[in-house]
Write a protein that holds these residues in place. Structure first.
Motif, PDB file in Angstrom:
ATOM      1  N   ASN A   1      -8.808  -7.853   6.959  1.00  0.00           N
ATOM      2  CA  ASN A   1      -7.724  -7.129   7.628  1.00  0.00           C
ATOM      3  C   ASN A   1      -6.857  -7.723   8.592  1.00  0.00           C
ATOM      4  OD1 ASN A   1      -9.016  -6.530   4.737  1.00  0.00           O
ATOM      5  ND2 ASN A   1      -9.833  -4.504   5.594  1.00  0.00           N
ATOM      6  N   GLU A   2      -5.867  -6.605   8.327  1.00  0.00           N
ATOM      7  CA  GLU A   2      -4.693  -6.535   9.311  1.00  0.00           C
ATOM      8  C   GLU A   2      -4.074  -5.233   9.193  1.00  0.00           C
ATOM      9  OE1 GLU A   2      -2.198  -9.776   9.580  1.00  0.00           O
ATOM     10  OE2 GLU A   2      -1.467  -9.051   7.408  1.00  0.00           O
ATOM     11  N   SER A   3      -3.676  -4.833  10.768  1.00  0.00           N
ATOM     12  CA  SER A   3      -2.950  -3.542  10.179  1.00  0.00           C
ATOM     13  C   SER A   3      -1.189  -4.417  10.705  1.00  0.00           C
ATOM     14  CB  SER A   3      -2.347  -2.795  11.330  1.00  0.00           C
ATOM     15  OG  SER A   3      -3.325  -1.968  11.336  1.00  0.00           O
ATOM     16  N   ILE A   4      -0.165  -3.953   9.760  1.00  0.00           N
ATOM     17  CA  ILE A   4       1.576  -4.661   9.371  1.00  0.00           C
ATOM     18  C   ILE A   4       2.148  -3.651   8.794  1.00  0.00           C
ATOM     19  CG2 ILE A   4       0.647  -5.152   6.917  1.00  0.00           C
ATOM     20  CD1 ILE A   4       2.482  -7.766   6.633  1.00  0.00           C
ATOM     21  N   ALA A   5       3.465  -3.772   9.450  1.00  0.00           N
ATOM     22  CA  ALA A   5       4.852  -3.013   9.763  1.00  0.00           C
ATOM     23  C   ALA A   5       4.974  -3.073   7.733  1.00  0.00           C
ATOM     24  CB  ALA A   5       5.928  -2.855  10.126  1.00  0.00           C
ATOM     25  N   VAL A   6       5.164  -1.384   7.048  1.00  0.00           N
ATOM     26  CA  VAL A   6       5.601  -1.388   5.898  1.00  0.00           C
ATOM     27  C   VAL A   6       6.531  -2.427   5.731  1.00  0.00           C
ATOM     28  CG1 VAL A   6       6.271   0.322   4.095  1.00  0.00           C
ATOM     29  CG2 VAL A   6       4.530   0.907   5.790  1.00  0.00           C
ATOM     30  N   LYS A   7       7.337  -2.200   5.963  1.00  0.00           N
ATOM     31  CA  LYS A   7       8.318  -2.737   5.838  1.00  0.00           C
ATOM     32  C   LYS A   7       8.633  -4.395   5.949  1.00  0.00           C
ATOM     33  CE  LYS A   7      10.581  -2.898  10.960  1.00  0.00           C
ATOM     34  NZ  LYS A   7      10.898  -2.620  11.309  1.00  0.00           N
ATOM     35  N   GLN A   8       6.859  -5.141   6.676  1.00  0.00           N
ATOM     36  CA  GLN A   8       7.400  -6.368   5.813  1.00  0.00           C
ATOM     37  C   GLN A   8       6.011  -6.506   4.668  1.00  0.00           C
ATOM     38  OE1 GLN A   8       5.626  -6.567  10.347  1.00  0.00           O
ATOM     39  NE2 GLN A   8       6.019  -8.459  10.051  1.00  0.00           N
ATOM     40  N   LEU A   9       5.969  -5.968   4.226  1.00  0.00           N
ATOM     41  CA  LEU A   9       4.984  -5.641   2.761  1.00  0.00           C
ATOM     42  C   LEU A   9       6.293  -6.721   1.888  1.00  0.00           C
ATOM     43  CD1 LEU A   9       3.591  -2.141   2.053  1.00  0.00           C
ATOM     44  CD2 LEU A   9       2.190  -4.776   2.873  1.00  0.00           C
ATOM     45  N   GLN A  10       5.065  -7.579   0.472  1.00  0.00           N
ATOM     46  CA  GLN A  10       5.682  -8.522   0.410  1.00  0.00           C
ATOM     47  C   GLN A  10       5.147  -8.246  -1.181  1.00  0.00           C
ATOM     48  OE1 GLN A  10       8.702 -10.497   0.567  1.00  0.00           O
ATOM     49  NE2 GLN A  10       8.777  -9.741   3.019  1.00  0.00           N
ATOM     50  N   GLN A  11       5.899  -8.922  -2.489  1.00  0.00           N
ATOM     51  CA  GLN A  11       5.302  -8.378  -3.565  1.00  0.00           C
ATOM     52  C   GLN A  11       4.004  -9.240  -3.197  1.00  0.00           C
ATOM     53  OE1 GLN A  11       7.654  -9.066  -6.497  1.00  0.00           O
ATOM     54  NE2 GLN A  11       6.612  -9.176  -8.567  1.00  0.00           N
ATOM     55  N   GLY A  12       3.469  -8.813  -4.222  1.00  0.00           N
ATOM     56  CA  GLY A  12       2.332 -10.034  -4.501  1.00  0.00           C
ATOM     57  C   GLY A  12       0.789  -9.578  -2.981  1.00  0.00           C
ATOM     58  N   ASP A  13       1.269  -9.042  -1.853  1.00  0.00           N
ATOM     59  CA  ASP A  13       0.096  -8.822  -0.640  1.00  0.00           C
ATOM     60  C   ASP A  13      -0.890  -7.352  -1.714  1.00  0.00           C
ATOM     61  OD1 ASP A  13       1.852  -9.477   0.860  1.00  0.00           O
ATOM     62  OD2 ASP A  13       2.855  -8.093   2.043  1.00  0.00           O
ATOM     63  N   VAL A  14      -2.126  -7.490  -0.651  1.00  0.00           N
ATOM     64  CA  VAL A  14      -3.528  -6.850  -1.027  1.00  0.00           C
ATOM     65  C   VAL A  14      -3.457  -5.821  -0.210  1.00  0.00           C
ATOM     66  CG1 VAL A  14      -5.714  -6.283  -1.769  1.00  0.00           C
ATOM     67  CG2 VAL A  14      -4.161  -8.540  -2.941  1.00  0.00           C
ATOM     68  N   ILE A  15      -2.985  -4.008  -0.141  1.00  0.00           N
ATOM     69  CA  ILE A  15      -3.182  -3.469   0.707  1.00  0.00           C
ATOM     70  C   ILE A  15      -4.190  -2.696   0.037  1.00  0.00           C
ATOM     71  CG2 ILE A  15      -1.007  -3.704   1.691  1.00  0.00           C
ATOM     72  CD1 ILE A  15      -0.649  -0.900   0.448  1.00  0.00           C
ATOM     73  N   VAL A  16      -5.428  -2.131   1.380  1.00  0.00           N
ATOM     74  CA  VAL A  16      -5.916  -1.467   1.596  1.00  0.00           C
ATOM     75  C   VAL A  16      -5.885   0.191   1.860  1.00  0.00           C
ATOM     76  CG1 VAL A  16      -8.402  -0.489   1.994  1.00  0.00           C
ATOM     77  CG2 VAL A  16      -7.836  -2.945   1.772  1.00  0.00           C
ATOM     78  N   VAL A  17      -6.718   1.650   0.852  1.00  0.00           N
ATOM     79  CA  VAL A  17      -5.635   2.655   1.451  1.00  0.00           C
ATOM     80  C   VAL A  17      -7.073   3.272   1.443  1.00  0.00           C
ATOM     81  CG1 VAL A  17      -4.643   4.228   0.506  1.00  0.00           C
ATOM     82  CG2 VAL A  17      -3.332   2.120  -0.220  1.00  0.00           C
ATOM     83  N   ASN A  18      -7.119   4.071   2.771  1.00  0.00           N
ATOM     84  CA  ASN A  18      -8.442   4.896   3.010  1.00  0.00           C
ATOM     85  C   ASN A  18      -8.410   5.966   2.208  1.00  0.00           C
ATOM     86  OD1 ASN A  18     -10.111   2.579   4.145  1.00  0.00           O
ATOM     87  ND2 ASN A  18      -8.615   2.552   6.033  1.00  0.00           N
ATOM     88  N   PRO A  19      -9.397   6.970   1.826  1.00  0.00           N
ATOM     89  CA  PRO A  19      -9.395   8.753   1.910  1.00  0.00           C
ATOM     90  C   PRO A  19      -8.387   9.099   2.699  1.00  0.00           C
ATOM     91  CG  PRO A  19     -11.769   7.941   1.461  1.00  0.00           C
ATOM     92  CD  PRO A  19     -10.574   6.158   2.099  1.00  0.00           C
ATOM     93  N   GLY A  20      -7.549   9.748   1.833  1.00  0.00           N
ATOM     94  CA  GLY A  20      -6.550  10.788   2.691  1.00  0.00           C
ATOM     95  C   GLY A  20      -5.556  10.162   2.976  1.00  0.00           C
ATOM     96  N   GLU A  21      -5.557   8.855   3.150  1.00  0.00           N
ATOM     97  CA  GLU A  21      -4.004   8.004   3.611  1.00  0.00           C
ATOM     98  C   GLU A  21      -2.977   7.999   2.706  1.00  0.00           C
ATOM     99  OE1 GLU A  21      -5.878   4.939   6.640  1.00  0.00           O
ATOM    100  OE2 GLU A  21      -4.913   4.370   4.734  1.00  0.00           O
ATOM    101  N   THR A  22      -1.813   8.200   2.600  1.00  0.00           N
ATOM    102  CA  THR A  22      -0.831   7.781   1.786  1.00  0.00           C
ATOM    103  C   THR A  22      -0.405   6.860   1.675  1.00  0.00           C
ATOM    104  OG1 THR A  22       1.050   9.673   3.146  1.00  0.00           O
ATOM    105  CG2 THR A  22       1.462   8.184   1.935  1.00  0.00           C
TER     106      THR A  22
END
Length: 800
Positions: A326-347
């Motif tokens: 896992n890596e931290s990435i700026a939201v504006k760099q997300l591309q279609q097809g990327d897989v992200i992990v969202v922890n409890p309580g996160e938006t």
């Protein structure tokens, strides 16, 4: 150059996500940046020879550091795809849409000029300016025209446009407020000084005042009035110039002519030693007019302070899965097809497809309903939702300006921009009035020049001063300001004059349910007990202590002595809890469906959503629901007595919507309504010729709040709802809807009186001034008294 903060982006000074290794060359050294967008912008700045920007910026205040230097505001940097990801939305076909913040907009003439200029460009499909937010919505074909070309065209006619940033509204108000305070303070001080001197001049009219003393008073008055005319009155000149540039006449035109004419004539009189001076009128008029505009600005600023765009609360970083981990990435760099992990309580940072087996998400800012929603593998989750339970994996399908959230924001902005404004009507009436006055003043000058040339200037000036529609220009703003302050004291914030425009023909008030007619907080509203209530309360509190479900919150504290379960309690996702007492009795606490797995024939009352049961019987039935607001029934009844129709439009389940409607006596109700469905219902009512008000609090209410003739929301509503709404209710009382109606009706009466007096005075004094029967100083005094009478009449709204 100051030392750059550690691990901060060289360009935007924000933290650099882990794993990002992008750089730009500056002074022969590589400098790290957080994303490809900052890399592109920094390279453009350096290539254009503007490297000095990085030497002179303030690194101690990164949030105040502009992303681009002023010199680059009209360059091609906004055409870069990485930069456009942050503010451009791709529409169907080849069209794109963006919101631009435009400075220097002062009136409807400015909006007209901007729209005309852009729509004349080949490739621009639509351009609409919203006066209240000073925001431009533009739709264009990128194959025919670029963003930079549109910005350059606006710069060519005197307007600076930049991509909209959520925090710009507050900064813009701050600049305007400081500017008004400086101009108002100077005009106020000058008015006090010049008025003291004017008393001597007025006294000299009826007694002998030696010429030397008079000339000295004139000279001192000139010194005090000159800064007012050159600095304090600048907003009126700018408004007049832009109106003339748009080939229109607004109320700033006669105000500017009167101020400059009176000043010129006064200066002429000082140097010639003969005639009349009007320095006290110049200072006083400027002070009164600035005061009205400043009070309007304060009321608007206070209202919009509660309307921070929801996009500012979106996360800046997301956790993306890669082959290395896992890596931290700026939201504006997300591309279609990327897989992200969202922890409890996160938006959730982007729209996507759920890869995890199950997720409970809070979509209250999107749906307006507070019950969490269950999602399973393959279903869509949307940006802005909050993950309620365990960590989930999401495959990104849309990010940045392509999300559902961004679409709702764009839809709301479009509706806002197209809403009619009462001030446009006032400007139109004043335009005809001003045109007539200018024609009459010209004819008066020519007539007196032929009869007695030495009196032509003074008589013409008397006509302009006496009939200058200052009272007319104050008639609406002072009444509106009085209404705004009156409502503020009642805990109601009004952003504009739409309430005055629509209250006269109000037909329908539409209400959302959750958070509007109800409290928006879950409570235990009813229960049916079979077993001992103390024992069941202990069992329920003991079991709910292990649940994080929102429905559990009002149940955790039913008992001061929760039952202590020795065995682990089992959580059945989407159903409820299962436990075993210390005596071996099996229990279930949850939905009716969950209980009927044990007791298929159980007699469970409709509407009771939390059931406690053993394997042999139901022990308790609980109804956990939003409670109706205390004043909901009284508010609806009063609206019905006024002959106003009410409707309930909600995204909630139809059974709950029907129940609330029947309790309140609302005969028309609609459940399970999406944002587009709500918008369609409002438009249908408007197409029937009805004036529609909307009261709501959810993010999905934003578009309908903007579409309705008038919209209201509460201070604890979603930020987007507060952005779209015309009225924000701080007192949390639904009865404020009726308070707004009452205040608007009183305001319309006051405004009608103001207009009647202003027009009557101007029409009456016109022939007297044109015939030379009134001295210029008397005309100025009459104009002042006329304006003061309008202000005094409007002040009644503060007391009533």
């Amino acid at each position: 150059m100051q030392e750059l903060p550690k691990d901060a982006c060289f360009h935007c000074l924000q933290p650099i996500p882990r794993g990002v290794e992008l750089t730009v060359d500056y002074e022969q050294q590589p400098r790290r940046v957080c994303c490809a967008g900052c890399q592109a912008v920094a390279e453009t700045i350096i290539e254009h020879g503007l490297s000095a920007y990085y030497k002179h910026r303030d690194l101690d205040k990164p949030q105040q550091t502009p992303i681009l230097p002023d010199e680059l505001s009209n360059l091609d940097v906004y055409d870069h795809p990485d930069v456009q990801r942050e503010f451009v939305r791709v529409l169907d076909g080849d069209l794109q849409q963006a919101a631009l913040t435009v400075s220097n907009i002062t009136c409807s003439a400015c909006a007209w000029l901007i729209e005309r200029e852009l729509q004349a460009i080949t490739g621009v499909d639509k351009a609409v300016v919203n006066l209240s937010s000073q925001r431009l919505q533009v739709i264009w074909d990128p194959n025919q025209v670029s963003v930079s070309e549109m910005i350059k065209r606006l710069a060519g006619i005197g307007y600076q446009a930049l991509p909209f940033q959520p925090n710009q509204q507050e900064q813009q108000f701050s600049r305007q407020r400081k500017g008004f305070i400086r101009r108002l303070g100077l005009a106020g001080l000058a008015t006090m000084q010049v008025m003291m001197l004017a008393f001597a001049l007025y006294f000299g009219v009826v007694s002998d005042l030696d010429e030397t003393t008079r000339d000295y008073i004139w000279a001192v008055s000139l010194v005090f009035a000159t800064p007012v005319i050159l600095y304090s009155a600048q907003p009126f000149y700018m408004g007049a110039l832009r109106a003339l540039q748009a080939k229109q006449l607004n109320m700033d035109v006669p105000v500017s002519i009167a101020l400059l004419g009176a000043y010129t004539a006064s200066v002429y009189a000082v140097f010639k030693g003969t005639g009349e001076v009007y320095f006290e009128s110049i200072s006083m008029f400027t002070f009164f007019l600035l005061s009205g505009r400043y009070l309007e600005l304060l009321a608007k600023e206070r209202a919009l302070r509660f309307a921070t765009n929801r996009l500012t609360l979106m996360p800046q970083l997301a956790t993306r899965e890669t082959e290395q981990g896992n890596e931290s990435i700026a939201v504006k760099q997300l591309q279609q097809g990327d897989v992200i992990v969202v922890n409890p309580g996160e938006t959730i940072a982007a729209d996507g497809e759920l890869l995890s087996a199950e997720a409970w998400v809070d979509e209250s800012l999107l749906s307006g309903e507070s019950l969490p929603n269950r999602r399973v593998t393959g279903q869509t989750v949307v940006a802005g939702s909050i993950n309620q339970q365990s960590a989930i994996r999401i495959k990104v399908t849309a990010a940045a300006q392509q999300t559902v959230l961004a679409g709702i924001v764009a839809m709301q902005d479009s509706a806002l921009a197209e809403k009619p404004q009462v001030q446009q009507v006032i400007d139109k009436v004043a335009g005809y009035f001003v045109s007539g006055i200018l024609v009459i003043a010209t004819l008066t000058f020519l007539s007196w020049w032929w009869i007695q040339p030495e009196h032509a200037l003074w008589v013409t000036l008397a006509v302009l001063v006496a009939t200058c529609p200052c009272a007319l220009s104050l008639a609406a703003p002072t009444a509106i300001t009085g209404t705004i302050h009156r409502l503020n004291r009642q805990g109601i914030l009004v952003k504009g004059a739409q309430v005055l425009e629509s209250v006269k023909s109000l037909d329908v008030v539409c209400f959302d349910k959750t958070g509007t007619l109800t409290e928006g907080k879950f409570k235990l509203v009813d229960r049916i007990d079979v077993a001992d209530i103390e024992y069941t309360n202990a069992l329920i509190s003991g079991m709910e202590a292990f649940s994080e479900h929102p429905l559990a919150l009002p149940l955790k504290h039913l008992s001061d002595r929760p039952y202590g379960f020795e065995q682990q309690i089992k959580l059945v996702a989407g159903m409820g809890l299962e436990a075993v007492t210390n005596k071996g009795e099996h229990l279930r606490l949850g939905s009716a469906e969950f209980i009927r797995q044990w007791l298929p024939e159980a007699d469970i009352e409709p509407g009771y959503n939390v059931i406690l049961a053993s394997q042999s019987q139901v022990l308790a039935q609980l109804k956990v629901e939003d409670e109706l607001r205390e004043d909901a029934a009284a508010t609806i009844n009063k609206l019905h007595r006024l002959g106003v129709q009410t409707q309930l439009i909600s995204g909630d389940d139809m059974s709950r919507v029907k129940l609330v409607a029947e309790q309140l006596g609302i005969h028309e109700y609609y459940g399970q309504q999406k944002p587009d469905d709500k918008l369609t219902l409002i438009k249908q009512l408007q197409q029937q010729g009805k004036t529609v008000w909307m009261v709501g609090d959810g993010l999905n209410d934003g578009p309908v709040l903007a579409q309705a003739h008038l919209s209201m929301t509460f201070a604890n509503a979603s930020d987007l709802a507060k952005t779209a709404a015309d009225v924000v209710i701080l007192s949390n009382k639904l009865g404020s809807v009726n308070d707004v109606i009452e205040s608007a009706q009183k305001s319309r009466v006051i405004m009608r009186q103001n207009f009647s007096w202003a027009l009557l005075y101007n029409i009456s004094v016109l022939p007297v001034a044109a015939l030379g029967l009134i001295a210029p100083w008397a005309a100025a005094l009459g104009m002042s008294l006329s304006s003061l009478l309008v202000i005094a009449n409007s002040l009644r709204l503060y007391r009533e």
